[in-house]
Design a protein around this motif. Sequence first.
Motif, PDB file in Angstrom:
ATOM      1  N   TRP A 177       0.151 -53.417 -44.773  1.00  0.00           N
ATOM      2  CA  TRP A 177      -0.383 -52.178 -45.350  1.00  0.00           C
ATOM      3  C   TRP A 177      -0.972 -51.286 -44.263  1.00  0.00           C
ATOM      4  O   TRP A 177      -0.772 -50.073 -44.259  1.00  0.00           O
ATOM      5  N   ARG A 178      -1.689 -51.906 -43.315  1.00  0.00           N
ATOM      6  CA  ARG A 178      -2.267 -51.109 -42.238  1.00  0.00           C
ATOM      7  C   ARG A 178      -1.175 -50.464 -41.397  1.00  0.00           C
ATOM      8  O   ARG A 178      -1.270 -49.279 -41.042  1.00  0.00           O
ATOM      9  N   PHE A 184       2.472 -47.348 -50.656  1.00  0.00           N
ATOM     10  CA  PHE A 184       2.857 -48.656 -50.124  1.00  0.00           C
ATOM     11  C   PHE A 184       3.210 -49.623 -51.247  1.00  0.00           C
ATOM     12  O   PHE A 184       4.072 -50.493 -51.097  1.00  0.00           O
ATOM     13  N   TRP A 185       2.547 -49.464 -52.395  1.00  0.00           N
ATOM     14  CA  TRP A 185       2.719 -50.369 -53.526  1.00  0.00           C
ATOM     15  C   TRP A 185       3.779 -49.894 -54.508  1.00  0.00           C
ATOM     16  O   TRP A 185       4.106 -50.606 -55.455  1.00  0.00           O
ATOM     17  N   ASP A 206      -7.878 -53.534 -45.007  1.00  0.00           N
ATOM     18  CA  ASP A 206      -8.262 -54.956 -45.000  1.00  0.00           C
ATOM     19  C   ASP A 206      -9.100 -55.305 -46.226  1.00  0.00           C
ATOM     20  O   ASP A 206      -8.840 -56.301 -46.912  1.00  0.00           O
ATOM     21  N   ALA A 207     -10.115 -54.509 -46.467  1.00  0.00           N
ATOM     22  CA  ALA A 207     -11.109 -54.856 -47.486  1.00  0.00           C
ATOM     23  C   ALA A 207     -10.533 -54.959 -48.901  1.00  0.00           C
ATOM     24  O   ALA A 207     -10.859 -55.920 -49.613  1.00  0.00           O
ATOM     25  N   PRO A 208      -9.687 -54.025 -49.376  1.00  0.00           N
ATOM     26  CA  PRO A 208      -9.198 -54.155 -50.755  1.00  0.00           C
ATOM     27  C   PRO A 208      -8.437 -55.446 -51.016  1.00  0.00           C
ATOM     28  O   PRO A 208      -8.545 -56.018 -52.110  1.00  0.00           O
ATOM     29  N   VAL A 209      -7.685 -55.927 -50.021  1.00  0.00           N
ATOM     30  CA  VAL A 209      -6.956 -57.185 -50.196  1.00  0.00           C
ATOM     31  C   VAL A 209      -7.933 -58.339 -50.334  1.00  0.00           C
ATOM     32  O   VAL A 209      -7.810 -59.185 -51.229  1.00  0.00           O
ATOM     33  N   ARG A 230      -3.139 -63.429 -46.870  1.00  0.00           N
ATOM     34  CA  ARG A 230      -4.005 -62.250 -46.908  1.00  0.00           C
ATOM     35  C   ARG A 230      -3.791 -61.364 -45.690  1.00  0.00           C
ATOM     36  O   ARG A 230      -3.675 -60.144 -45.802  1.00  0.00           O
ATOM     37  N   MET A 231      -3.723 -61.976 -44.506  1.00  0.00           N
ATOM     38  CA  MET A 231      -3.589 -61.184 -43.295  1.00  0.00           C
ATOM     39  C   MET A 231      -2.208 -60.559 -43.166  1.00  0.00           C
ATOM     40  O   MET A 231      -2.062 -59.475 -42.587  1.00  0.00           O
ATOM     41  N   ALA A 232      -1.180 -61.209 -43.710  1.00  0.00           N
ATOM     42  CA  ALA A 232       0.150 -60.590 -43.727  1.00  0.00           C
ATOM     43  C   ALA A 232       0.134 -59.330 -44.584  1.00  0.00           C
ATOM     44  O   ALA A 232       0.680 -58.291 -44.204  1.00  0.00           O
TER      45      ALA A 232
END
Length: 374
Positions: free
Chosen positions: A104-105, A23-24, A148-151, A97-99
């Motif tokens: 990613w999800r 993704f990155w 979610d958590a890594p972000v 953050r949520m974007a």
Amino acid sequence: MSDDGNEDGNREWSRFWLTARQFWLGSAAWRVWLLCAALIVLVVLQLYVQFRFNYWNRDFFDALERRDPTRLRQQAVLLIPLCLSSVVLAIVSVWGRMAMQRNWRQWLSAKVIDYWVENDRYARLATVRGDQKIPEYRIAEDIRIATDAPVDFAVSMISSLLTAVVFVQVLWQVGGSIGFAAAGLQLWIPGYLVVSVIVYSVLVTGAMLWVGSPLTRVIQTKNQAESELITAAHHLRDVGEGITPKHEERGVIAGIWMALDRTIQQWKRLCWQLMRNTLVSHLNTLIAPIIGLVLCAPKFLADQMTLGELTQAAAAFTLVQGSFNWMVDNFSRVAEWTSSLERVGGLLLSLDRLNGDGELKVTPSPAARQPADG
């Protein structure tokens, strides 16, 4: 944890990141990194507002101490833009953050779903040895937590690092040095507030690591028990739909009760572990602000520190220890994230065994393309 358990965990971590890192690194990853840069800018702006609040705190209490109504009115007016700025930055930060998490999800879920359904792997997965039950739960829930958590961790760690750098300087400048007599000797500690906050943070973080070390395995076991309970319930549905013979109904129902009992037992274990973690984290929440005030009190009583400087230093002490004790505040979530990451990695390893390779080989679907930042 056994050596075999450690080795399995390492394989699951490696397998997860083999897929998730794409993704990155893809052709459209520049949009992701642009959003990352925007999040860092937001963190810096929030830190600046926090820094201004710290000095506002000093000036406000100094004005109170001097009974200066003009200065108090000035501070009251200044509070309005500071509060507005803080609120706006917090709201925009949530969106950013949520974007990132949502994109990613979506990308990773699409990749795993494509791999799961390709070549009928979803139908053949039951033949693979392992605990990869309820893959749909891992796709729906564990991928959410794993992305979610890594972000959140990255944003909060950058914020904690910058906060520590900035407010350590405040502690050094405001607190200065302190001298005292001990055993007939005159001792002098430069930057005593900085030394104190480092010692305190090391003690609290060490206590949390010691008390909370079993949490990751407890959460992983609890999640597996939940998965097995869902599996047992699905078997009963299969009986009702005629997929499983009717004469197996009694055994299937007994299996549900056994799975429920195991799930409740694992929740009890999790409850006791979280209680121990809470003992450390809550004590830290209560004690840290008081320690800052107590450490500053001798200089305030000796007329070497104003009331405003005392409150400023105590607030800075709380912020710095919070930054140093990042692990204390995030230990439970780190454990939950580790558990979900390993479960997603375990599912991918189980799918790999169906074709004997260790890499995803899927044709990108429209859903798996790089999503828009918004």
